[in-house]
Write an enzyme that holds these catalytic residues in place. Structure first.
Site, short mmCIF file in Angstrom:
data_model
loop_
_atom_site.label_atom_id
_atom_site.label_comp_id
_atom_site.label_asym_id
_atom_site.label_seq_id
_atom_site.Cartn_x
_atom_site.Cartn_y
_atom_site.Cartn_z
CG ASN A 87 -2.20 1.20 0.95
OD1 ASN A 87 -2.39 1.33 -0.21
ND2 ASN A 87 -2.52 1.52 2.12
CB THR A 121 11.49 10.40 3.38
OG1 THR A 121 10.05 10.31 3.78
CG2 THR A 121 11.95 11.69 2.81
CB SER A 122 8.16 8.45 0.02
OG SER A 122 8.11 7.22 0.61
CG HIS A 170 -11.93 51.02 -27.61
ND1 HIS A 170 -11.95 50.84 -26.32
CD2 HIS A 170 -10.80 51.82 -27.91
CE1 HIS A 170 -10.52 51.35 -25.68
NE2 HIS A 170 -9.98 52.35 -26.66
CD GLN A 247 7.84 13.46 4.75
OE1 GLN A 247 7.08 13.31 4.09
NE2 GLN A 247 8.51 12.72 6.09
CB SER A 295 -24.24 23.23 -39.02
OG SER A 295 -25.79 23.31 -38.53
NE ARG A 335 3.67 14.66 2.01
CZ ARG A 335 4.07 13.56 1.19
NH1 ARG A 335 5.03 12.98 1.57
NH2 ARG A 335 3.61 13.33 -0.04
CB SER A 340 0.69 12.50 -2.89
OG SER A 340 1.04 11.44 -3.48
NE ARG A 344 -0.42 9.18 -6.97
CZ ARG A 344 0.40 8.12 -7.04
NH1 ARG A 344 0.57 7.79 -8.30
NH2 ARG A 344 1.12 7.69 -6.29
#
Length: 451
Positions: A87, A121-122, A170, A247, A295, A335, A340, A344
């Site tokens: 996980n 760390t990740s 204009h 972190q 159309s 953090r 995260s 992605r």
């Protein structure tokens, strides 16, 4: 992989053929591969630093790098399989690399495996892999795509540089310009912003659980870990290491990249709307492709759909880029995980940009300049010569020339060449100046030529 018909997002469905070049940088496969890249290169860098890896040879290093070069969809699928147990996707990468070591030639020492992800760390892997993904995608896909579009627009500007055109400020008739110069406005704007985009550093975080190298230092207190990390991130990975972090990376420069891309897109939205307007004014006709329908009910329609598609996709891209730039630099304390899921989606706005540029290129390719209509509009608006005439009269010390021209031209009746010349004949000025004024037309009052 789901079919295009079953994809939730049109980026991977309807528009997949236009966005496929980004899969190498923003797919789940790509994220795993770039993490493998950072983890393998980190292990190799450690081998040149700590005694436990002193027996690693160049042959070992070549074998390790082959894990990056040969990383396949099957390998990514195995990482996903491991993740179903852990996980944790980054830990899955670590375990996958450990699985590969016993298979390598020359033989790798078993104890080397524990130096994969050592002290990290990740986010040390993610905040190097993701900036590298984005850097590569921008340099190898986005910048060449933007640059090619700019060159296409510049080519049209060169082709039509001498075609006079009625300007509109204009929405009303204004001092004449040229078709080419108006296109060069976009060329200059885009080039300026592309230069700024290229100048933004690709920042990365690398420093352990809370950015202090705690684990590294407690294990090897005599190694200068800051120097090691700077060399690894800056020289090996080709990124720019942030020196003081929590972190995670600050994302301030990533936000700046998003803002820079957003400005480029805003210019392209402006371009799309202008081209849409010029087509609606019949300054450009569009080439007709046999079999196409404009159309479902009006058979005559030839709509400027490419510019509309571009505008819509650029708007979606900018909405996402705005969120990225505003959200990513904010994280609770040392953090939280909100970055995260946002990261992605980095490839999604870039996908919409590719769709839009494909549409712009298609739309530009259909353009046929309609000089007859452009000349008609110029010929119908002789009042735009008023600026030129009053400026020359100022030069000649004629009393209140602006007010005199205002009285003649700011009316609800049509100003023609005839009425303008008749008015010039009434002026108390020399015949030479009268001749000079009568020589001014909407077709030649264009300035010195800017390029």
């Amino acid at each position: 992989m789901p079919s295009e018909l079953m994809s939730v997002s049109p980026v991977d469905g309807r528009y997949h053929a236009k966005t496929a070049s980004l899969s190498a940088y923003f797919s789940e496969y790509a994220l795993f591969k770039y993490r493998v890249h950072t983890e393998v290169e980190y292990l190799i860098a450690l081998s040149k630093t700590i005694p436990q890896l002193k027996d690693m040879t160049d042959e070992h290093r070549t074998a390790l790098r082959s894990l990056i070069e040969k990383f396949s969809e099957e390998d990514a699928a195995r990482c996903k399989e491991i993740e179903r147990t852990t996980n944790h996707d980054l830990k899955a990468v670590e375990y996958w690399i450990k699985e590969q070591l016993p298979k390598m030639q020359p033989v790798v020492k078993e104890e080397w495996a524990e130096f994969i992800h050592f002290g990290l760390t990740s986010q040390d892997a993610n905040n190097t892999a993701i900036p590298l993904m984005l850097k590569d995608a921008i340099s190898k896909v986005m910048l060449p795509t933007y640059d090619a579009l700019v060159q296409t627009i510049k080519g049209l500007a060169e082709e039509w540089k001498h075609v006079p055109m009625l300007a509109r400020t204009h929405g009303q008739p204004a001092t004449p310009t040229t078709v080419g110069k108006e296109l060069m406005v976009f060329v200059e704007r885009l080039n300026n912003q592309l230069t700024q985009l290229r100048a933004i550093p690709n920042s990365a975080k690398f420093g352990g659980a809370t950015g202090n190298f705690n684990a590294h230092h407690v294990a090897f207190p005599n190694i200068k870990w800051i120097e090691f990390a700077n060399d690894f991130v800056n020289n090996v990975l080709g990124l720019n290491r942030s020196q003081f972090t929590t972190q995670i990376e600050h994302y301030d420069n990533l936000g700046a990249i998003c803002d820079a891309i957003k400005r480029i897109n805003t210019i392209l939205i402006d371009f799309s709307r202008d081209m849409w307007m010029y087509i609606s004014m019949h300054y450009f006709k569009q080439k007709i492709k046999a079999g196409e329908v404009g159309s479902s009910t009006m058979p005559h329609k030839v709509n400027p759909i490419d510019y509309e598609n571009a505008e819509g996709n650029l708007g979606i891209a900018n909405a996402l880029l705005e969120h990225f730039a505003a959200k990513l630099p904010i994280s609770r304390m040392q953090r939280d995980l909100t970055d995260s899921t946002v990261l992605r989606n980095l490839g999604v706005p870039l996908g919409h940009i590719l769709v839009s540029i494909t549409s712009l290129n298609k739309g530009i390719g259909k353009l046929m300049i309609n000089e007859e209509q452009i000349k008609k509009d110029l010929g119908d608006n002789w009042e735009v010569c008023a600026e030129a005439i009053q400026t020359i009269l100022r030069r000649e010390a004629f009393p209140k020339p602006y007010e005199a021209l205002k009285e003649l031209t700011r009316v609800n009746t049509k100003v023609t060449q005839e009425t303008l010349h008749q008015w010039i004949d009434t002026l108390n000025i020399s015949d030479a100046v009268k001749t000079e004024l009568k020589a001014i037309t909407p077709f030649n009052y264009l300035g010195p030529g800017l390029f």
